[in-house]
Design an enzyme around this catalytic site. Structure first.
Site, PDB file in Angstrom:
ATOM      1  N   ARG A   1      29.964  80.960  21.347  1.00  0.00           N
ATOM      2  CA  ARG A   1      28.495  80.922  21.411  1.00  0.00           C
ATOM      3  C   ARG A   1      28.025  81.009  22.858  1.00  0.00           C
ATOM      4  O   ARG A   1      27.024  81.667  23.164  1.00  0.00           O
ATOM      5  CB  ARG A   1      27.975  79.639  20.737  1.00  0.00           C
TER       6      ARG A   1
ATOM      7  N   LYS B   1      17.589  72.292  23.772  1.00  0.00           N
ATOM      8  CA  LYS B   1      16.391  72.982  23.267  1.00  0.00           C
ATOM      9  C   LYS B   1      15.819  72.242  22.056  1.00  0.00           C
ATOM     10  O   LYS B   1      14.618  71.969  21.991  1.00  0.00           O
ATOM     11  CB  LYS B   1      16.727  74.442  22.881  1.00  0.00           C
TER      12      LYS B   1
ATOM     13  N   ARG C   1      16.925  85.909  21.560  1.00  0.00           N
ATOM     14  CA  ARG C   1      18.300  85.745  22.039  1.00  0.00           C
ATOM     15  C   ARG C   1      18.897  87.061  22.497  1.00  0.00           C
ATOM     16  O   ARG C   1      20.043  87.087  22.932  1.00  0.00           O
ATOM     17  CB  ARG C   1      19.135  85.214  20.878  1.00  0.00           C
TER      18      ARG C   1
ATOM     19  N   ARG D   1      27.623  70.033  12.285  1.00  0.00           N
ATOM     20  CA  ARG D   1      27.503  71.466  12.028  1.00  0.00           C
ATOM     21  C   ARG D   1      28.879  72.126  12.046  1.00  0.00           C
ATOM     22  O   ARG D   1      29.704  71.808  12.904  1.00  0.00           O
ATOM     23  CB  ARG D   1      26.612  72.111  13.105  1.00  0.00           C
TER      24      ARG D   1
ATOM     25  N   ARG E   1      28.009  65.711  18.707  1.00  0.00           N
ATOM     26  CA  ARG E   1      26.724  65.420  18.055  1.00  0.00           C
ATOM     27  C   ARG E   1      26.842  65.390  16.530  1.00  0.00           C
ATOM     28  O   ARG E   1      27.683  66.057  15.942  1.00  0.00           O
ATOM     29  CB  ARG E   1      25.653  66.426  18.489  1.00  0.00           C
TER      30      ARG E   1
HETATM   31  P1  AP5 Z   1      20.487  69.956  21.317  1.00  0.00           P
HETATM   32  O1  AP5 Z   1      19.085  69.584  21.632  1.00  0.00           O
HETATM   33  O2  AP5 Z   1      20.924  69.920  19.893  1.00  0.00           O
HETATM   34  O3  AP5 Z   1      20.848  71.362  21.999  1.00  0.00           O
HETATM   35  P2  AP5 Z   1      20.382  72.832  21.621  1.00  0.00           P
HETATM   36  O4  AP5 Z   1      20.119  73.524  22.911  1.00  0.00           O
HETATM   37  O5  AP5 Z   1      19.285  72.814  20.606  1.00  0.00           O
HETATM   38  O6  AP5 Z   1      21.748  73.348  21.027  1.00  0.00           O
HETATM   39  P3  AP5 Z   1      22.104  74.180  19.729  1.00  0.00           P
HETATM   40  O7  AP5 Z   1      23.588  74.052  19.551  1.00  0.00           O
HETATM   41  O8  AP5 Z   1      21.277  73.768  18.561  1.00  0.00           O
HETATM   42  O9  AP5 Z   1      21.745  75.590  20.208  1.00  0.00           O
HETATM   43  P4  AP5 Z   1      22.304  76.913  19.747  1.00  0.00           P
HETATM   44  O10 AP5 Z   1      21.443  77.804  20.525  1.00  0.00           O
HETATM   45  O11 AP5 Z   1      23.754  77.149  19.872  1.00  0.00           O
HETATM   46  O12 AP5 Z   1      22.162  76.812  18.163  1.00  0.00           O
HETATM   47  P5  AP5 Z   1      21.143  77.440  17.154  1.00  0.00           P
HETATM   48  O13 AP5 Z   1      20.930  76.473  16.069  1.00  0.00           O
HETATM   49  O14 AP5 Z   1      19.951  78.015  17.854  1.00  0.00           O
HETATM   50  O15 AP5 Z   1      21.430  69.003  22.185  1.00  0.00           O
HETATM   51  C1  AP5 Z   1      22.845  69.009  22.016  1.00  0.00           C
HETATM   52  C2  AP5 Z   1      23.400  67.574  22.129  1.00  0.00           C
HETATM   53  O16 AP5 Z   1      23.187  67.119  23.452  1.00  0.00           O
HETATM   54  C3  AP5 Z   1      22.711  66.563  21.213  1.00  0.00           C
HETATM   55  O17 AP5 Z   1      23.683  65.654  20.751  1.00  0.00           O
HETATM   56  C4  AP5 Z   1      21.713  65.853  22.122  1.00  0.00           C
HETATM   57  O18 AP5 Z   1      21.505  64.531  21.706  1.00  0.00           O
HETATM   58  C5  AP5 Z   1      22.418  65.919  23.465  1.00  0.00           C
HETATM   59  N1  AP5 Z   1      21.486  66.045  24.567  1.00  0.00           N
HETATM   60  C6  AP5 Z   1      20.381  66.859  24.638  1.00  0.00           C
HETATM   61  N2  AP5 Z   1      19.781  66.730  25.838  1.00  0.00           N
HETATM   62  C7  AP5 Z   1      20.535  65.822  26.547  1.00  0.00           C
HETATM   63  C8  AP5 Z   1      20.433  65.283  27.863  1.00  0.00           C
HETATM   64  N3  AP5 Z   1      19.447  65.635  28.706  1.00  0.00           N
HETATM   65  N4  AP5 Z   1      21.391  64.412  28.264  1.00  0.00           N
HETATM   66  C9  AP5 Z   1      22.423  64.056  27.417  1.00  0.00           C
HETATM   67  N5  AP5 Z   1      22.556  64.520  26.154  1.00  0.00           N
HETATM   68  C10 AP5 Z   1      21.632  65.407  25.726  1.00  0.00           C
HETATM   69  O19 AP5 Z   1      21.958  78.704  16.610  1.00  0.00           O
HETATM   70  C11 AP5 Z   1      23.111  78.565  15.787  1.00  0.00           C
HETATM   71  C12 AP5 Z   1      23.591  79.925  15.348  1.00  0.00           C
HETATM   72  O20 AP5 Z   1      22.552  80.578  14.566  1.00  0.00           O
HETATM   73  C13 AP5 Z   1      23.890  80.925  16.461  1.00  0.00           C
HETATM   74  O21 AP5 Z   1      25.207  80.772  16.969  1.00  0.00           O
HETATM   75  C14 AP5 Z   1      23.688  82.260  15.729  1.00  0.00           C
HETATM   76  O22 AP5 Z   1      24.785  82.595  14.912  1.00  0.00           O
HETATM   77  C15 AP5 Z   1      22.501  81.984  14.833  1.00  0.00           C
HETATM   78  N6  AP5 Z   1      21.202  82.295  15.472  1.00  0.00           N
HETATM   79  C16 AP5 Z   1      20.199  81.405  15.745  1.00  0.00           C
HETATM   80  N7  AP5 Z   1      19.163  82.014  16.326  1.00  0.00           N
HETATM   81  C17 AP5 Z   1      19.504  83.320  16.446  1.00  0.00           C
HETATM   82  C18 AP5 Z   1      18.840  84.456  17.008  1.00  0.00           C
HETATM   83  N8  AP5 Z   1      17.625  84.363  17.569  1.00  0.00           N
HETATM   84  N9  AP5 Z   1      19.488  85.659  16.964  1.00  0.00           N
HETATM   85  C19 AP5 Z   1      20.697  85.762  16.396  1.00  0.00           C
HETATM   86  N10 AP5 Z   1      21.383  84.721  15.862  1.00  0.00           N
HETATM   87  C20 AP5 Z   1      20.787  83.509  15.889  1.00  0.00           C
END
Ligand code: AP5
Length: 215
Positions: free
Chosen positions: A172, A13, A88, A161, A127
């Site tokens: 997660r 994402k 979410r 992270r 990552r």
């Molecule tokens: P990346 O693009 O970083 O993936 P992502 O989907 O953004 O993953 P996140 O871990 O950031 O998502 P998340 O939903 O767990 O975390 P968030 O910060 O929202 O890609 C991952 C890796 O893969 C990278 O190294 C990239 O280079 C590689 N990659 C990407 N595409 C690829 C491909 N096609 N092929 C190969 N490699 C690839 O949330 C963190 C925490 O915040 C949550 O756990 C929660 O506690 C809180 N939080 C956030 N939002 C909310 C909400 N709305 N409600 C409640 N709590 C929330």
């Protein structure tokens, strides 16, 4: 245009949102990034969110929806929003409806990145980002061209992270299956959902998303 990028942790994402920002001038609204900024700044929201995030659980609906509303208010009315990591829960999806309606915006697409969960643990635990500019790298898939030096800004410090360890990633993902996946029918009923193969090469994923937005 306002879109949601939906998918489990590591689905890509954030990667794809950054590309949309660069290519289309849209604004990425990542609740994860907003919460991490709050933790770093030591704000009351950050203090409340830190332990929850470190455990891989979800921060309260009220906190994240307030962050999204405030972020939209800082945007120009003609700028498109990419919701990354929000909504979410079903409650957040319902709140987003009123947040958008109250600002004269509509939701145009929900793009689900379809991925193999086992591969995601590897993606996430490998990552790291540049501590200066936030450019993203991966131990196996995307190393800096010169070892230890950021391609984008020349920075030499990198960080990982705290929630990117295998155990927390599993939590997660369980949270995603239990609380986030159930919002899909809500959008499917309105014909808003498009699925993209998130296991394809990054450029292919970008092209597939672009084709949906240009339809
Ligand atoms: P990346 O693009 O970083 O993936 P992502 O989907 O953004 O993953 P996140 O871990 O950031 O998502 P998340 O939903 O767990 O975390 P968030 O910060 O929202 O890609 C991952 C890796 O893969 C990278 O190294 C990239 O280079 C590689 N990659 C990407 N595409 C690829 C491909 N096609 N092929 C190969 N490699 C690839 O949330 C963190 C925490 O915040 C949550 O756990 C929660 O506690 C809180 N939080 C956030 N939002 C909310 C909400 N709305 N409600 C409640 N709590 C929330």
């Amino acid at each position: 245009m306002n879109i949601i990028l939906l998918g489990p942790p590591g689905a890509g994402k954030g990667t794809q949102a950054a590309r949309l920002v660069a290519a289309r001038g849209m604004v990425q609204l990542s609740t994860g990034d907003m919460l991490r900024a709050a933790v770093k700044a030591g704000t009351p929201v950050g203090l409340q969110a830190k332990a929850v995030m470190d455990a891989g659980a979800l921060v309260s609906d009220e906190i994240v929806s307030a962050l999204i509303g405030e972020a939209l208010d800082r945007m120009a009315p003609d700028q498109g929003a990419i919701f990354d990591g929000y909504p979410r829960t079903v409650a957040q999806a319902e709140t987003l409806e009123s947040i958008l309606a109250g600002r004269g915006r509509t939701l145009d697409h929900v793009i689900e990145l379809d991925v193999d969960e086992d591969a995601l643990v590897d993606r996430i635990t490998g990552r790291f980002t540049c501590a200066s500019c936030g450019a993203g790298y991966h131990d196996r898939y995307k190393q800096p061209a010169v070892a230890g030096v950021c391609d984008s800004c020349g920075g030499t410090e990198f960080k990982r992270r705290p929630d990117d360890n295998a155990e927390t990633v599993r939590t997660r993902m369980a949270e995603y299956r239990a609380k986030t996946a159930p919002i899909l029918p809500h959008y499917e009923a309105r014909g808003l959902v498009s699925r993209v193969d998130g296991m394809a090469e990054m450029d292919e994923v970008t092209a597939a998303i672009g084709a949906i937005l240009d339809r």
